[in-house]
Scaffold this active site. Structure first.
Site, PDB file in Angstrom:
ATOM      1  N   GLY A 111       0.823  -1.195   0.000  1.00 22.24           N
ATOM      2  CA  GLY A 111       0.000   0.000   0.000  1.00 22.24           C
ATOM      3  C   GLY A 111       0.863   1.254   0.000  1.00 22.24           C
ATOM      4  N   GLN A 113       3.103  10.018   1.355  1.00 29.43           N
ATOM      5  CA  GLN A 113       4.399   9.327   1.258  1.00 29.43           C
ATOM      6  C   GLN A 113       5.169   9.728   0.003  1.00 29.43           C
ATOM      7  OE1 GLN A 113       2.580   5.225   2.125  1.00 29.43           O
ATOM      8  NE2 GLN A 113       4.649   5.063   2.964  1.00 29.43           N
ATOM      9  N   CYS A 125       6.369  -0.313   6.683  1.00 37.14           N
ATOM     10  CA  CYS A 125       5.938   0.866   5.921  1.00 37.14           C
ATOM     11  C   CYS A 125       7.083   1.281   5.018  1.00 37.14           C
ATOM     12  CB  CYS A 125       5.592   1.988   6.902  1.00 37.14           C
ATOM     13  SG  CYS A 125       5.104   3.523   6.105  1.00 37.14           S
ATOM     14  N   LEU A 126       6.765   1.630   3.782  1.00 37.03           N
ATOM     15  CA  LEU A 126       7.819   2.036   2.839  1.00 37.03           C
ATOM     16  C   LEU A 126       8.524   3.314   3.302  1.00 37.03           C
ATOM     17  CD1 LEU A 126       5.993   1.276  -0.535  1.00 37.03           C
ATOM     18  CD2 LEU A 126       7.853  -0.040   0.513  1.00 37.03           C
ATOM     19  N   HIS A 182      -3.793   1.002   7.807  1.00 40.70           N
ATOM     20  CA  HIS A 182      -2.459   1.619   7.762  1.00 40.70           C
ATOM     21  C   HIS A 182      -2.446   2.828   6.806  1.00 40.70           C
ATOM     22  CE1 HIS A 182       2.112   1.111   7.603  1.00 40.70           C
ATOM     23  NE2 HIS A 182       1.859   1.970   6.642  1.00 40.70           N
ATOM     24  N   GLU A 183      -3.002   2.641   5.605  1.00 36.46           N
ATOM     25  CA  GLU A 183      -2.934   3.719   4.600  1.00 36.46           C
ATOM     26  C   GLU A 183      -3.839   4.891   4.978  1.00 36.46           C
ATOM     27  OE1 GLU A 183      -0.481   3.496   2.731  1.00 36.46           O
ATOM     28  OE2 GLU A 183      -0.186   1.352   3.079  1.00 36.46           O
ATOM     29  N   HIS A 231      -2.282   7.125   7.415  1.00 38.66           N
ATOM     30  CA  HIS A 231      -1.297   8.035   6.804  1.00 38.66           C
ATOM     31  C   HIS A 231      -1.948   9.369   6.430  1.00 38.66           C
ATOM     32  CE1 HIS A 231       2.611   6.155   6.162  1.00 38.66           C
ATOM     33  NE2 HIS A 231       2.088   5.043   5.686  1.00 38.66           N
TER      34      HIS A 231
HETATM   35 NI    NI Z   1       2.989   3.209   5.413  1.00 44.63          NI
END
Ligand code: NI
Length: 170
Positions: free
Chosen positions: A46, A51, A90-91, A132-133, A136
């Site tokens: 995701g 991000q 997480c990226l 999670h997304e 963000h």
């Molecule tokens: Ni993330």
């Protein structure tokens, strides 16, 4: 399409509340296409617009069943069921992992790239990813839910245990 740079923890844009999308135009479509390419390249589950430095309520979530990304504009969680505790990363927090408890099943309402409202639901990784997304988009990272990052040994133990459980289910 173009790859965008994924910003990392410590950058201001990851802590801001993102603004709703009001214009479902070419600019949004380019952002979504770029995010899909960036996410696929990073091999992630995701990605949220902040991000890549864009403070708008846009994210992509991998649907575990179809293995395709769901595009979510202005998403909201409208129902949850149960609980799951598992590995999360997480990226924007590269090469780190933690154990986070999330709902087992999540239903969301969102707009598509043309502004049409729809609902989507998922369990397992998809449910985890919805939570999670969408977090963000309000400036929150999963690290707020953990007391420590897993050590290499803890990560190895976790993955081995998961593999053993998966083998046991077959
Ligand atoms: Ni993330």
């Amino acid at each position: 399409m173009a790859l965008r740079k994924i910003v990392e923890i410590g950058e201001d844009c990851l802590t801001k509340v993102c603004r709703p999308v009001t214009q479902f135009n070419r600019r949004l479509h380019v952002l979504l296409d770029d995010m899909a390419e960036t996410l696929a390249e990073a091999n992630g589950a995701g990605l949220a617009a902040p991000q890549v430095g864009v403070l708008r309520r846009v994210c992509l979530v991998m649907d575990e069943e179809t293995e395709e990304y769901i595009e979510l504009i202005n998403p909201e969680i409208i129902a949850v069921k149960g609980e799951q505790t598992g590995l999360e990363g997480c990226l924007s927090v590269p090469n780190k992992w933690g154990i986070v408890t999330r709902p087992a099943w999540v239903k969301v309402r969102a707009q598509d790239r043309d502004g049409n409202w729809f609902e989507a639901e998922g369990e397992g990784l998809t449910a985890r990813c919805f939570c999670h997304e969408i977090e963000h988009l309000d400036g929150h990272l999963y690290v707020e839910h953990i007391d420590h990052f897993l050590s290499e040994e803890e990560l190895r133990d976790y993955l081995e245990r998961e593999e053993a459980e998966a083998a046991g289910e077959e």
